[in-house]
Enzyme design. Structure first.
Site, PDB file in Angstrom:
ATOM      1  N   GLU A  49      13.499  26.653  -2.530  1.00  0.00           N
ATOM      2  CA  GLU A  49      13.567  27.669  -1.471  1.00  0.00           C
ATOM      3  C   GLU A  49      14.775  27.334  -0.596  1.00  0.00           C
ATOM      4  O   GLU A  49      14.770  26.335   0.114  1.00  0.00           O
ATOM      5  CB  GLU A  49      12.248  27.649  -0.695  1.00  0.00           C
ATOM      6  CG  GLU A  49      12.129  28.727   0.344  1.00  0.00           C
ATOM      7  CD  GLU A  49      12.412  30.114  -0.208  1.00  0.00           C
ATOM      8  OE1 GLU A  49      11.842  30.501  -1.241  1.00  0.00           O
ATOM      9  OE2 GLU A  49      13.245  30.827   0.405  1.00  0.00           O
ATOM     10  N   SER A  50      15.800  28.180  -0.691  1.00  0.00           N
ATOM     11  CA  SER A  50      17.073  27.831  -0.047  1.00  0.00           C
ATOM     12  C   SER A  50      16.983  27.770   1.477  1.00  0.00           C
ATOM     13  O   SER A  50      17.687  26.971   2.103  1.00  0.00           O
ATOM     14  CB  SER A  50      18.160  28.816  -0.468  1.00  0.00           C
ATOM     15  OG  SER A  50      17.788  30.126  -0.104  1.00  0.00           O
ATOM     16  N   CYS A  80      20.175  28.244  -8.837  1.00  0.00           N
ATOM     17  CA  CYS A  80      19.327  29.183  -8.094  1.00  0.00           C
ATOM     18  C   CYS A  80      19.411  28.947  -6.577  1.00  0.00           C
ATOM     19  O   CYS A  80      20.434  29.252  -5.980  1.00  0.00           O
ATOM     20  CB  CYS A  80      17.902  29.102  -8.641  1.00  0.00           C
ATOM     21  SG  CYS A  80      16.960  30.588  -8.335  1.00  0.00           S
ATOM     22  N   ILE A 136      13.983  32.762 -11.955  1.00  0.00           N
ATOM     23  CA  ILE A 136      12.775  32.684 -11.125  1.00  0.00           C
ATOM     24  C   ILE A 136      13.147  33.126  -9.708  1.00  0.00           C
ATOM     25  O   ILE A 136      13.867  32.413  -9.006  1.00  0.00           O
ATOM     26  CB  ILE A 136      12.213  31.238 -11.098  1.00  0.00           C
ATOM     27  CG1 ILE A 136      11.995  30.710 -12.522  1.00  0.00           C
ATOM     28  CG2 ILE A 136      10.916  31.191 -10.295  1.00  0.00           C
ATOM     29  CD1 ILE A 136      11.707  29.217 -12.613  1.00  0.00           C
ATOM     30  N   HIS A 172      17.642  28.669 -14.445  1.00  0.00           N
ATOM     31  CA  HIS A 172      17.127  27.290 -14.401  1.00  0.00           C
ATOM     32  C   HIS A 172      17.117  26.652 -15.793  1.00  0.00           C
ATOM     33  O   HIS A 172      16.070  26.645 -16.452  1.00  0.00           O
ATOM     34  CB  HIS A 172      15.669  27.300 -13.922  1.00  0.00           C
ATOM     35  CG  HIS A 172      15.479  27.657 -12.487  1.00  0.00           C
ATOM     36  ND1 HIS A 172      15.321  26.716 -11.504  1.00  0.00           N
ATOM     37  CD2 HIS A 172      15.409  28.853 -11.879  1.00  0.00           C
ATOM     38  CE1 HIS A 172      15.166  27.320 -10.337  1.00  0.00           C
ATOM     39  NE2 HIS A 172      15.207  28.614 -10.546  1.00  0.00           N
ATOM     40  N   GLU A 174      16.818  23.652 -16.469  1.00  0.00           N
ATOM     41  CA  GLU A 174      15.917  22.474 -16.452  1.00  0.00           C
ATOM     42  C   GLU A 174      14.481  22.827 -16.806  1.00  0.00           C
ATOM     43  O   GLU A 174      13.693  21.936 -17.083  1.00  0.00           O
ATOM     44  CB  GLU A 174      16.005  21.756 -15.092  1.00  0.00           C
ATOM     45  CG  GLU A 174      15.247  22.400 -13.932  1.00  0.00           C
ATOM     46  CD  GLU A 174      15.919  23.633 -13.337  1.00  0.00           C
ATOM     47  OE1 GLU A 174      16.936  24.091 -13.869  1.00  0.00           O
ATOM     48  OE2 GLU A 174      15.372  24.152 -12.340  1.00  0.00           O
TER      49      GLU A 174
HETATM   50  N1  GLN Z   1      14.455  32.938  -4.075  1.00  0.00           N
HETATM   51  C1  GLN Z   1      14.777  31.575  -3.771  1.00  0.00           C
HETATM   52  C2  GLN Z   1      15.685  31.469  -2.553  1.00  0.00           C
HETATM   53  O1  GLN Z   1      16.152  32.442  -2.066  1.00  0.00           O
HETATM   54  C3  GLN Z   1      15.444  30.894  -4.949  1.00  0.00           C
HETATM   55  C4  GLN Z   1      14.473  30.771  -6.075  1.00  0.00           C
HETATM   56  C5  GLN Z   1      14.706  29.598  -6.971  1.00  0.00           C
HETATM   57  O2  GLN Z   1      15.448  28.651  -6.646  1.00  0.00           O
HETATM   58  N2  GLN Z   1      14.034  29.605  -8.091  1.00  0.00           N
HETATM   59  O3  GLN Z   1      15.911  30.392  -2.086  1.00  0.00           O
END
Ligand code: GLN
Length: 192
Positions: A49-50, A80, A136, A172, A174
């Site tokens: 979650e950024s 991501c 994701i 991803h 990984e």
């Molecule tokens: N939606 C997430 C974000 O905005 C990123 C999702 C992820 O890293 N799989 O941080």
């Protein structure tokens, strides 16, 4: 041995460590402090979650040391949420990010949970075979600066790019069984 770190504040850390441990000559390490940031040869910013990761970078006072190492040329790969941290511009622009890579990134660009999907693509710079891509709640790159090489597009959206020592993927690797992006990233060490 090359010391390849994974920023371990939040997100999919152990999956990256497992992938890196498959690669000969690589010692994977979890990174949580400025001192550890200064010791690695390369660093992965994982998915997660950024907004949370950005807040933790500030709370643990890591933002400036990390940014300095990237500007000085340390290879870095954002997957991501990690890609969101690297971006110079975000849509919407409302959170802490490192702003080092000349890309404009749209968060949650495929919608929320329902926007998670898997596909495969041929990315010639990374592997001669098509590789699996897992998205994701993924962002994508809306636009790139002149110095940025576009590595992969899916449905006309940019999902992988490189600018010198910086690599960014919306997806991803990984969480799949394919380690070719990890091998490509390790190959960037010593060449940026
Ligand atoms: N939606 C997430 C974000 O905005 C990123 C999702 C992820 O890293 N799989 O941080």
């Amino acid at each position: 041995m090359l010391k390849v770190g994974v920023l371990a504040l939040q997100g999919s850390v152990s999956e990256h460590i497992d992938m890196l441990s498959r690669i000969e000559g690589v010692c994977p390490v979890e990174v949580k402090t400025s001192e550890q940031i200064s010791e690695v040869d390369a660093l992965i910013l994982p998915g997660g979650e950024s907004t949370t990761m950005g807040k933790l970078l500030v709370a643990f006072d890591l933002q400036s040391s990390l940014k300095k190492r990237i500007i000085d040329g340390m290879p870095v790969w954002g997957t991501c949420a990690g890609m969101i941290l690297l971006a110079s511009k975000l849509l919407p622009e409302a959170q802490t990010h490192l702003a080092v890579m000349d890309i404009c990134v749209k968060r949650n660009a495929y919608g929320s949970q329902a926007g998670s999907f898997e596909t495969t693509a041929l990315i010639p710079s990374i592997s001669p075979q098509p590789i699996p891509l897992a998205f994701i709640r993924a962002p994508y790159i809306e636009s790139v600066g002149e110095q940025v090489e576009i590595l992969c597009k899916i449905d006309n959206n940019i999902v992988a790019a490189r600018e010198n020592n910086m690599l960014a993927t919306s997806f991803h690797p990984e969480v799949t069984d394919d380690d070719s992006v990890h091998r490509y990233f390790v190959g960037m060490i010593g060449k940026s």
